[in-house]
Scaffold this motif. Structure first.
Motif, PDB file in Angstrom:
ATOM      1  N   GLY A  54      -4.809   7.957   3.565  1.00  0.00           N
ATOM      2  CA  GLY A  54      -6.244   8.100   3.342  1.00  0.00           C
ATOM      3  C   GLY A  54      -7.063   7.068   4.093  1.00  0.00           C
ATOM      4  O   GLY A  54      -8.225   7.307   4.409  1.00  0.00           O
ATOM      5  N   ALA A  55      -6.458   5.920   4.411  1.00  0.00           N
ATOM      6  CA  ALA A  55      -7.199   4.880   5.133  1.00  0.00           C
ATOM      7  C   ALA A  55      -7.452   5.278   6.573  1.00  0.00           C
ATOM      8  O   ALA A  55      -8.447   4.882   7.171  1.00  0.00           O
ATOM      9  CB  ALA A  55      -6.432   3.567   5.071  1.00  0.00           C
TER      10      ALA A  55
ATOM     11  N   ASP B 240       0.651   7.416   0.393  1.00  0.00           N
ATOM     12  CA  ASP B 240      -0.491   8.327   0.236  1.00  0.00           C
ATOM     13  C   ASP B 240      -1.822   7.592   0.415  1.00  0.00           C
ATOM     14  O   ASP B 240      -2.778   8.145   0.972  1.00  0.00           O
ATOM     15  CB  ASP B 240      -0.449   8.992  -1.142  1.00  0.00           C
ATOM     16  CG  ASP B 240       0.687   9.990  -1.265  1.00  0.00           C
ATOM     17  OD1 ASP B 240       1.208  10.420  -0.210  1.00  0.00           O
ATOM     18  OD2 ASP B 240       1.071  10.326  -2.408  1.00  0.00           O
ATOM     19  N   VAL B 241      -1.896   6.349  -0.050  1.00  0.00           N
ATOM     20  CA  VAL B 241      -3.114   5.562   0.121  1.00  0.00           C
ATOM     21  C   VAL B 241      -3.305   5.212   1.588  1.00  0.00           C
ATOM     22  O   VAL B 241      -4.423   5.258   2.123  1.00  0.00           O
ATOM     23  CB  VAL B 241      -3.054   4.289  -0.745  1.00  0.00           C
ATOM     24  CG1 VAL B 241      -4.274   3.400  -0.480  1.00  0.00           C
ATOM     25  CG2 VAL B 241      -2.967   4.656  -2.210  1.00  0.00           C
TER      26      VAL B 241
ATOM     27  N   THR C 182       1.032   7.719  10.183  1.00  0.00           N
ATOM     28  CA  THR C 182       0.270   8.670   9.375  1.00  0.00           C
ATOM     29  C   THR C 182      -0.346   9.777  10.214  1.00  0.00           C
ATOM     30  O   THR C 182      -0.606  10.870   9.712  1.00  0.00           O
ATOM     31  CB  THR C 182      -0.852   7.951   8.612  1.00  0.00           C
ATOM     32  OG1 THR C 182      -1.769   7.385   9.560  1.00  0.00           O
ATOM     33  CG2 THR C 182      -0.295   6.850   7.723  1.00  0.00           C
TER      34      THR C 182
ATOM     35  N   VAL D  44       0.855  -1.193   0.000  1.00  0.00           N
ATOM     36  CA  VAL D  44       0.000   0.000   0.000  1.00  0.00           C
ATOM     37  C   VAL D  44       0.889   1.239   0.000  1.00  0.00           C
ATOM     38  O   VAL D  44       1.669   1.449   0.941  1.00  0.00           O
ATOM     39  CB  VAL D  44      -0.913   0.017   1.235  1.00  0.00           C
ATOM     40  CG1 VAL D  44      -1.809   1.257   1.217  1.00  0.00           C
ATOM     41  CG2 VAL D  44      -1.756  -1.243   1.290  1.00  0.00           C
TER      42      VAL D  44
END
Length: 426
Positions: free
Chosen positions: A259-260, A255-256, A291, A252
Motif C-alpha cells: 500500500g505504501a 500488505d502494508v 511490490t 512492516v
C-alpha cells in the motif's frame, strides 16, 4: 493696389489665413476731407473682413462689444484693438470710386482682404514648449505619475519606446539613448495598452510568486524527506522478521508495504544514496521494488546475498518464483531458502518448511518442516508459530485417533475372545 502697414503680420502667428471680398462706402463733405474718408473706408474694410472671418463684428474702442460670443473671441478682439487691426489684415484695393455731390460726395472701396486668425495663448505656449524641447534631449518620465496629455489642448506630452511588452517613456521627442530608435508620440491606445501590460505583469508577478512559493515548499519537503530518508525508509519498508534490523524498529507487513507504493521506493532510494554503506536500506529498497517491479530487486538482492545479508535470501527465492520475473526457478528458490535458513533468517526457514510441507523438496519430510517452523517460531515469527500450532494440533488429533483405534481394537478382541471361549465350553 496693396494698402496696409509697412510691417505686415507674421504668418507664423496665424492659425489660418482667409481672403474675403469687401465693399464699403464712406461719405465726405469737402474735397479736403477725402484722405480722412479714405482712411475711414480702409478701417471699415478691415473691420468688416475680420468680422466675416472671425465671426463677430469689430467695433471701435468707443462702442460696446455686444456681439462677442465667447472668451476666445474676446481675447482676439483685444488683440485686434491693440494693433488697430492693421497687424492682422492685408488689404488689396481692387477699385476706388468717387461720387460728387453739391454738399460733398462719397468714396467707394472694393477690396480683397486677407485676414490672419491669430493663435491663442495656449497654442503659442505649446509651440514654444515644442521649440524648447527640440533644443534638449529627451529624459525618462515615470508613467505612473506622468501627465499624458495637455489639459488645455489635449495634445500628447509623452513619447515612448517599445520592445515586445517593455515600454519606456520620455518627456521629449528624439531618439532612444540606448538603441537609437526614434521615439514615438503616445496616443490613447498606447496608454491603454501600457496599462494593460502593467496589470498583466502584476498578475504574472503574483502567479510567479505563488509558483515560487509552491516550489520552495516542495523543495523544503524534499529536503526534509532527504534529511529523514533513513527513518522514512525504515518506517515504510523494514522487513517484519529481518534479523539484522535494529530491535527497536518495528517491521512492516507485506500488505502494508504494497500500500505504501512509490513513497516507500522514493524514501529508500534517497536513503541508499545517502548511506550507501548501510545494507539494511538496500534490502528495504529491494523489498519495496518487489511490490511492483521485482526485476529491479534482483540485482540488489544478489549483492546483498554476496554480503551474507540473511533476509535477502528469502526475498530472492520468492523473486525466482515470481511470474513477473519470468523464471519460475523452483530449484533456485529452494536453494536460496535453504541458505537463508542456514544463516538464521526466520522467513527463509518458514518458506523452506512450507515447500517441504507441500512435498516440493526431495529428501525432506514433515519432521524437517516441523523443526524449521519451530525454530522460526522461537525467533518470534508469528506465521511459524501458527504453523507449529497447526502441526501440534494435527499430531494431537492423530494420537487421539490412534488411541481410539487401539481401544476399539481391544474391545473387538475382547468380544471375539469371549465368543471363542463359549464355544469351547460347549
Amino acid at each position: 493696389m496693396m494698402i496696409g502697414p509697412v510691417r505686415a503680420y507674421d504668418e507664423g502667428d496665424c492659425v489660418r489665413q482667409e481672403t474675403v471680398p469687401v465693399t464699403v462706402e464712406e461719405a465726405y463733405g469737402t474735397w479736403s476731407e477725402m484722405d480722412a474718408a479714405r482712411k475711414r473706408a480702409l478701417d471699415r474694410t478691415n473691420q468688416v473682413a475680420i468680422g466675416q472671418v472671425i465671426g463677430f463684428e469689430v467695433k471701435s474702442s468707443r462702442e460696446n462689444r455686444a456681439e462677442i460670443v465667447n472668451s476666445d473671441a474676446e481675447q482676439r478682439f483685444k488683440q485686434f484693438e491693440q494693433t488697430n487691426l492693421a497687424g492682422f489684415v492685408r488689404v488689396k484695393v481692387l477699385e476706388e470710386t468717387r461720387k460728387e455731390a453739391d454738399a460733398g460726395g462719397s468714396l467707394s472701396l472694393k477690396s480683397e482682404v486677407t485676414v490672419c486668425v491669430p493663435k491663442s495663448q495656449a497654442v503659442k505656449k505649446e509651440e514654444q514648449e515644442r521649440a524648447d524641447r527640440r533644443l534638449r534631449p529627451p529624459k525618462p518620465v515615470d508613467p505612473t505619475s506622468a501627465a499624458w496629455f495637455d489639459p488645455v489642448t489635449g495634445q500628447p506630452r509623452v513619447w515612448y519606446w517599445r520592445e515586445g511588452l517593455t515600454y519606456e517613456f520620455f518627456d521629449n521627442s528624439g531618439f532612444h539613448p540606448r538603441t537609437g530608435d526614434k521615439l514615438l508620440i503616445v496616443d490613447r491606445k498606447v496608454v491603454t495598452e501600457w496599462r494593460q501590460s502593467v496589470e498583466r505583469a502584476k498578475r504574472e508577478a503574483v502567479e510567479r510568486a505563488q509558483r515560487d512559493a509552491a516550489q520552495r515548499e516542495v523543495e523544503a519537503q524534499r529536503q526534509a524527506r532527504i534529511a529523514r530518508a533513513g527513518d522514512l525508509c525504515d518506517q515504510a519498508a523494514a522487513g517484519l522478521y529481518d534479523p539484522d534490523r535494529p530491535k527497536a524498529l518495528p517491521g512492516v507487513p507485506w500488505d502494508v508495504l504494497k500500500g505504501a507504493g512509490t513513497d516507500a521506493i522514493e524514501a529508500c532510494e534517497i536513503a541508499v544514496r545517502q548511506y550507501p554503506e548501510e545494507r539494511r536500506y538496500r534490502y528495504q529498497l529491494a523489498r519495496a521494488y518487489q511490490t511492483s517491479d521485482p526485476k529491479r530487486a534482483l540485482p540488489l538482492l544478489q549483492v546483498l546475498m554476496r554480503q551474507n545479508y540473511r533476509a535477502a535470501y528469502d526475498n530472492f527465492g520468492w523473486a525466482l518464483l515470481d511470474t513477473r520475473v519470468g523464471r519460475n526457478d523452483l530449484a533456485g528458490a529452494i536453494a536460496s531458502f535453504r541458505q537463508g535458513a542456514t544463516l538464521g533468517d526466520p522467513d527463509a526457514m518458514v518458506s523452506l518448511a512450507t515447500m517441504i510441507s507441500k512435498g516440493r523438496v526431495e529428501g525432506s519430510g514433515p519432521d524437517d518442516a516441523y523443526r524449521l517452523f519451530k525454530r522460526a517460531a522461537s525467533m518470534g515469527h508469528r506465521e511459524a508459530a501458527d504453523a507449529v500450532e497447526r502441526l501440534m494440533e494435527g499430531q494431537r488429533q492423530a494420537e487421539q485417533q490412534r488411541l481410539q483405534n487401539e481401544q476399539a481394537a481391544r474391545a473387538f478382541m475382547g468380544i471375539v475372545g469371549g465368543a471363542l471361549g463359549g464355544i469351547g465350553r460347549r
